[in-house]
Design an enzyme around this catalytic site. Structure first.
Site, PDB file in Angstrom:
ATOM      1  N   LYS A  85       0.860  -1.183   0.000  1.00 28.86           N
ATOM      2  CA  LYS A  85       0.000   0.000   0.000  1.00 28.86           C
ATOM      3  C   LYS A  85       0.897   1.233   0.000  1.00 28.86           C
ATOM      4  O   LYS A  85       1.985   1.207   0.562  1.00 28.86           O
ATOM      5  CB  LYS A  85      -0.880   0.017   1.247  1.00 28.86           C
ATOM      6  CG  LYS A  85      -1.980  -1.026   1.248  1.00 28.86           C
ATOM      7  CD  LYS A  85      -2.866  -0.912   2.477  1.00 28.86           C
ATOM      8  CE  LYS A  85      -3.879  -2.031   2.556  1.00 28.86           C
ATOM      9  NZ  LYS A  85      -4.916  -2.006   1.517  1.00 28.86           N
TER      10      LYS A  85
ATOM     11  N   ARG B  11      -9.264 -12.227   2.503  1.00 29.04           N
ATOM     12  CA  ARG B  11     -10.015 -13.376   1.993  1.00 29.04           C
ATOM     13  C   ARG B  11      -9.185 -14.650   2.049  1.00 29.04           C
ATOM     14  O   ARG B  11      -9.725 -15.746   2.201  1.00 29.04           O
ATOM     15  CB  ARG B  11     -10.526 -13.078   0.580  1.00 29.04           C
ATOM     16  CG  ARG B  11      -9.437 -12.805  -0.416  1.00 29.04           C
ATOM     17  CD  ARG B  11      -9.957 -12.167  -1.699  1.00 29.04           C
ATOM     18  NE  ARG B  11     -10.189 -10.725  -1.546  1.00 29.04           N
ATOM     19  CZ  ARG B  11     -10.645  -9.938  -2.522  1.00 29.04           C
ATOM     20  NH1 ARG B  11     -10.924 -10.453  -3.716  1.00 29.04           N
ATOM     21  NH2 ARG B  11     -10.810  -8.655  -2.320  1.00 29.04           N
TER      22      ARG B  11
END
Ligand code: BES
Ligand code: MG
Ligand code: ZN
Length: 489
Positions: free
Chosen positions: A271, A346
């Site tokens: 990020k 996930r």
């Protein structure tokens, strides 16, 4: 600070500050009118001076002369009484508590229309939650910044002691969730998160199992998906499994699974500054709500067996990090091409869901700060909901409604799974930008067979930049109350 319910009449109440709920543009009637007369028209004067109309989310206050039985008067607008929801009571109480936090004692008088138990609970939650400030990481807190409130009396709610106590138990869970989310990633690591779960287990008598890395490797075909994420961290992963079992026979057996990334750097798909990396300590907001609910449920003792699961780890970078393009194998044998290491939540949930289903529960609810796309779709105040079972979705919506927490159901659009097809493995972990929170839900669905399951994307509401409603900014403790309400249904 102590909240009590009292039968004391408005006219006899003594203390520092009295707060009155005022209906929109209604004439003063009944006890409020009598009190106005007793105060020589102070209430009607305040209304006239401030052109106060009683609109929702408005308030005015004034000091009173020395000879009245209290010193400060607060009026809060309630809007039209017929439109007043339980959550409006919660927010009105929160607003009052914030206005009175420097005062020693507070009396709250709201017109009660509807379910007294639910309203008392909401008011109690609103007061405690709005006064909570997390000062653990400040070396010094000025006295005038702390709440000075010692007692709050709820007028007209005598007999509702049980509702107050229940609300306070739920609040203890919400505040735990807030503290876990607020704690920075150098304090709250997979290790300290597991220790927190241990202490909940010890204090309230829950069963606890922490699966270490080796045990995760040996669960079914190996939790390669979860462990792939954990690989670059210097801190070992901790797979937390807390169990609450009722004394008698359980009428239902369920599991709650919370995404527990104590920090999400994005991994090799790092990020960038400004992308939210600064707040990625909050990426265990789902897990925090799971532990918060565990703390409350352990005290409320419903006749439901509940499994609380947090696959805790960090998403970091190092020479051991999973690479974009790596293929991971989850414990159910499915293979995943990791086309983006930042879609790590996930990957951890995949194995946690397989584990949850192996417990043969009747329903599974997962909560996760899963996608920025869900924030784009629903904004910061509303969480996304997906489910393979309409009954379960409806139960959760009812629980959320009573909690004053907002969820919106989105479609489980199977066709979008096309976007997750991989040339080389069973699936990729990310699809195209469009519909990003839906493909995330479809990814998770690959790890559930046929158990009724709901996925809650709480990326927006677990964190707030500014104070609002029942919180003061930072961690909100979102979803704890919904989970507790759901378990109690
Ligand atoms: N933890 C983030 C999601 C998130 C974003 C939570 C903003 C709270 C605020 C998650 O792991 C993530 O990075 N998701 C990616 C997925 C993408 C790579 C498909 C995202 O949303 O950008
Ligand atoms: Mg990520
Ligand atoms: Zn994440």
């Amino acid at each position: 600070m102590q909240i009590t319910a009292t039968a004391t009449s408005l006219l006899d109440w003594q203390g520092t500050t009295l707060a009155l709920g005022i209906e929109e543009k209604a004439e003063l009637t009944g006890e409020i009118k009598q009190l106005d007369e007793k105060l020589s028209g102070a209430i009607s004067e305040l209304i006239a001076d401030e052109k106060f109309e009683g609109k929702p989310a408005t308030s005015v206050s004034t000091r009173l002369s020395g000879n009245s039985s209290f010193r400060k008067l607060i009026l809060v607008g309630l809007g039209k009484l017929a439109d007043l929801s339980t959550d409006d009571y919660r927010n009105s109480a929160a607003a009052i508590a914030k206005l009175a936090k420097k005062d020693a004692s507070l009396g709250i008088n709201l017109p009660i229309e509807g379910d007294k138990v639910a309203i008392t609970q909401a008011i109690t939650e609103g007061i405690h939650l709005s006064l909570h400030q997390d000062n653990r990481f400040k070396s010094e807190v000025k006295e005038d910044q702390k709440s000075q409130l010692e007692t709050v009396e709820l007028l007209g709610l005598a007999g509702q002691e049980a509702a107050i106590a229940k609300a306070e138990t739920i609040v203890s869970g919400v505040l735990l969730a807030r503290e876990l989310v607020n704690a920075p990633a150098n304090e709250l690591t997979p290790i300290t998160m597991a220790e927190t779960a241990q202490s909940i287990a010890q204090e309230y008598g829950l069963e606890i199992k922490i699966l270490e890395q080796a045990e995760c490797e040996n669960f079914k075909q190996g939790m390669g998906s979860y462990l792939g994420v954990a690989r670059a961290s210097d801190i070992p992963p901790k797979f937390i499994h807390l169990t609450y079992k009722p004394q008698g026979t359980a009428k239902r057996k369920i599991a709650i699974v919370g995404k527990s990334l104590t920090f999400d750097s994005g991994g090799l798909n790092l990020k960038t500054g400004g992308s939210g990396i600064e707040t990625m300590k909050m990426d265990m907001g789902g897990g925090a709500a799971t532990l918060g609910a565990a703390k409350a449920i352990a005290q409320l003792k419903p006749d439901v067996e509940v499994h609380f699961i947090c696959a805790a780890t960090e998403n970091m970078i190092s020479g051991k990090a999973m690479r974009p393009g790596d293929i991971l194998k989850a414990s159910n044998g499915k293979t995943i091409e990791v086309n983006n290491t930042d879609a790590e939540g996930r990957l951890t949930l995949a194995d946690a869901l397989v584990y949850a289903e192996s417990l043969e529960v009747e329903a599974i609810v997962d909560l996760a700060t899963l996608t920025g796309a869900c924030i784009v779709a629903l904004g910061n105040d509303i969480a996304g909901m997906w489910s393979n079972n309409e009954n379960l979705a409806q139960e959760l919506k009812n629980a959320a409604q009573a909690a004053g927490e907002k969820f919106w159901q989105l479609p489980m659009e199977e066709k979008y799974f096309e976007g997750l097809k991989s040339q080389i493995a069973d699936m990729k972990n990310t699809g195209p930008r469009a519909g990003g929170s839906i493909t995330a839900a479809l990814f998770l669905k690959q790890f559930i067979n046929d158990t009724p399951w709901a996925h809650l994307d709480v990326a927006g509401p677990v964190w707030a930049d500014k104070p609002d409603g029942t919180h003061n900014g930072g961690a909100t403790g979102f979803a704890v109350t919904t989970l507790v309400n759901w378990i109690l249904t």
